[in-house]
Enzyme design. Structure first.
Site, PDB file in Angstrom:
ATOM      1  N   SER A  96       0.837  -1.196   0.000  1.00  0.00           N
ATOM      2  CA  SER A  96       0.000   0.000   0.000  1.00  0.00           C
ATOM      3  C   SER A  96       0.880   1.257   0.000  1.00  0.00           C
ATOM      4  O   SER A  96       1.661   1.467  -0.927  1.00  0.00           O
ATOM      5  CB  SER A  96      -0.953  -0.050   1.189  1.00  0.00           C
ATOM      6  OG  SER A  96      -1.888   1.000   1.152  1.00  0.00           O
TER       7      SER A  96
ATOM      8  N   ASP B  25       4.213  23.862  -0.628  1.00  0.00           N
ATOM      9  CA  ASP B  25       5.587  23.619  -1.054  1.00  0.00           C
ATOM     10  C   ASP B  25       6.086  22.212  -0.718  1.00  0.00           C
ATOM     11  O   ASP B  25       7.263  22.020  -0.396  1.00  0.00           O
ATOM     12  CB  ASP B  25       6.518  24.668  -0.443  1.00  0.00           C
ATOM     13  CG  ASP B  25       6.484  24.680   1.081  1.00  0.00           C
ATOM     14  OD1 ASP B  25       5.562  24.077   1.664  1.00  0.00           O
ATOM     15  OD2 ASP B  25       7.385  25.315   1.684  1.00  0.00           O
TER      16      ASP B  25
ATOM     17  N   HIS C 189      -7.299  -5.259  -1.168  1.00  0.00           N
ATOM     18  CA  HIS C 189      -6.118  -4.438  -0.909  1.00  0.00           C
ATOM     19  C   HIS C 189      -5.132  -5.091   0.055  1.00  0.00           C
ATOM     20  O   HIS C 189      -3.914  -4.949  -0.086  1.00  0.00           O
ATOM     21  CB  HIS C 189      -6.573  -3.089  -0.344  1.00  0.00           C
ATOM     22  CG  HIS C 189      -5.474  -2.103  -0.156  1.00  0.00           C
ATOM     23  ND1 HIS C 189      -4.814  -1.507  -1.201  1.00  0.00           N
ATOM     24  CD2 HIS C 189      -4.904  -1.604   0.978  1.00  0.00           C
ATOM     25  CE1 HIS C 189      -3.897  -0.677  -0.741  1.00  0.00           C
ATOM     26  NE2 HIS C 189      -3.922  -0.724   0.578  1.00  0.00           N
TER      27      HIS C 189
END
Length: 429
Positions: A143, A352, A405
């Site tokens: 993951s 940023d 998953h």
């Protein structure tokens, strides 16, 4: 520090390392990184190479093994396995409201900005020079760990001999908004499948939602169980055995008493165990930032949700569960997140964030990389994974619908064995 232990069929060595909080600043505050090294009993005296495991999340410590089983069993055939507690998790200078209480919101946000994949990999490289005699090692990411793997191959490929990813090939360029546009569609599909499989679940869910809407219900922690919080159970629909666990929880939610319908205390106790936001705050604080490169998330999941009004509950309207989304209101409703609310807002506004992937480096990647892509994965968009696969040289993938998953947790020995064979040129038949 190196402490040795013996578990069932495996030998364990506990390591602790001191690393800079900010690798760009000298001198920097130091934090502690914990890693658990395991080796099979029969191989304990052999000079085996290392395989480093990067846990999913972000914000979760590595698995705590109890025996030689699962993917670890396959790995220990030829490696020493290093289970790394990524910075801020497990025993690695944990991040939570208590540990950050001495900082103001701005300082908390600045501190937390150093806990993404870039610094996780800087930690791994520092540890490699100490444990592996500077020899390259093998890495495996599940993951979010797959995000870490691709950053590793971007920033320090010389440290990697082989690489593996399960359920975690991210887009290299797409924004958080694009990710969540795709994610909501997959969550809609998982909802449809859940209510089709469990034919009385619709009635159970809507009755619970209506009761929570009409009454104030409190968890044992003192938190109010709201409809929005109830919807968060949907994160479990994308896991192997997750839908079953959710359904069995729903079955016992409401009870008929002499005073009318009430919420079962057993349900209230178990509900909190299905969600990790109080215990693993990094998951909420930094989840959206894992998609950010020179851009702010601006609470992407919350904004994109307006494009899918079916997730906005109203009385007499069918309730849908949400998935792996983080919302600003969670920092008001979850006790462990409340003290970090202002820092969360600052992180959501941060523009940023450094670039995470070097596209040119990945296009010329020389490290053998094998990945398992799960076509039914609720958390990672298959088309984005396939898109990335075309952008990374030397990447071979196995596309399968067999697993959800968390497939590596359910059938890890088989999955890792297939990927090792794929990486080394063997047929998967």
């Amino acid at each position: 520090m190196n402490i040795a232990q013996t578990l069932s069929d495996i030998i364990v060595h506990k390591h602790t390392f001191s690393v800079p909080l900010d690798y760009q600043q000298s001198p920097s505050e130091q934090i502690s990184i914990f890693a658990r090294e395991i080796v099979s009993v029969e191989n304990q005296h052999k000079p085996l190479p290392y395989l480093v495991f990067f846990q999913g999340g972000p914000g979760f410590g590595a698995a705590r093994p109890v025996n030689n089983s699962g993917w670890i069993k396959r790995a220990l055939q030829e490696y020493r396995v290093l289970l790394l507690d990524q910075r801020g998790t497990g025993l690695s200078t944990p991040v939570n409201a208590v540990s950050l209480s001495y900082l103001n919101a701005s300082q908390q946000a600045e501190y937390l900005s150093h806990f993404r994949a870039d610094n996780i990999i800087r930690d791994a490289e520092l540890i490699r020079t100490k444990l592996s005699a500077n020899e390259p090692w093998t890495i495996l990411g599940q993951s979010f760990g797959g995000f870490c793997v691709l950053h590793y191959l971007s920033a320090a490929p010389e440290g990697v001999k082989e690489a593996y990813i399960t359920g975690g090939i991210p887009s290299l360029t797409r924004s958080a908004d694009e990710v969540y546009q795709a994610t909501y569609q997959r969550v809609l599909a998982k909802n449809a499948d859940f209510f089709k499989r469990f034919t009385d679940a619709r009635t159970l869910v809507d009755n619970i939602a209506h009761h929570l809407y009409e009454h104030k219900v409190y968890l044992a922690s003192g938190e109010q169980l709201t409809v929005e919080m109830f919807q968060l159970l949907g994160i479990n629909l994308g896991m192997e055995q997750g839908p079953e666990a959710v359904y069995y929880l729903l079955e016992q939610a409401l009870i008929d008493t002499r005073h009318g319908i009430e919420v079962n205390p057993l349900f209230l106790h178990q509900f909190s165990q299905f969600l990790d936001y109080n215990t693993n705050p990094i998951f909420a604080l930094l989840h959206e930032s894992i998609y950010c490169q020179q851009s702010a998330s601006k609470w992407a999941a919350h904004r994109v949700r307006d494009s899918y009004p079916e997730f906005h509950y109203q009385p007499n309207k069918p309730l849908l569960f949400t998935g792996e989304m983080i919302y600003p209101w969670m920092f008001n409703q979850f006790e462990g997140l409340q003290p970090l609310s202002a820092a969360a807002d600052l992180l959501a506004a941060k523009k940023d964030w450094p670039e995470l992937y070097n596209l040119q480096q990945l296009a010329n990647n020389k490290v053998p990389l094998a990945a398992a892509i799960y076509s039914e994965d609720m958390f990672v968009e298959m088309q984005y994974s396939l898109e990335t696969a075309k952008q990374v040289a030397n990447l071979k993938y196995w596309l399968t619908s067999e697993y959800e998953h968390n497939g590596i947790r359910m059938d890890g020995e088989h999955i890792l064995d297939k990927l090792i064979k794929l990486n080394r040129g063997h047929s998967l038949r």
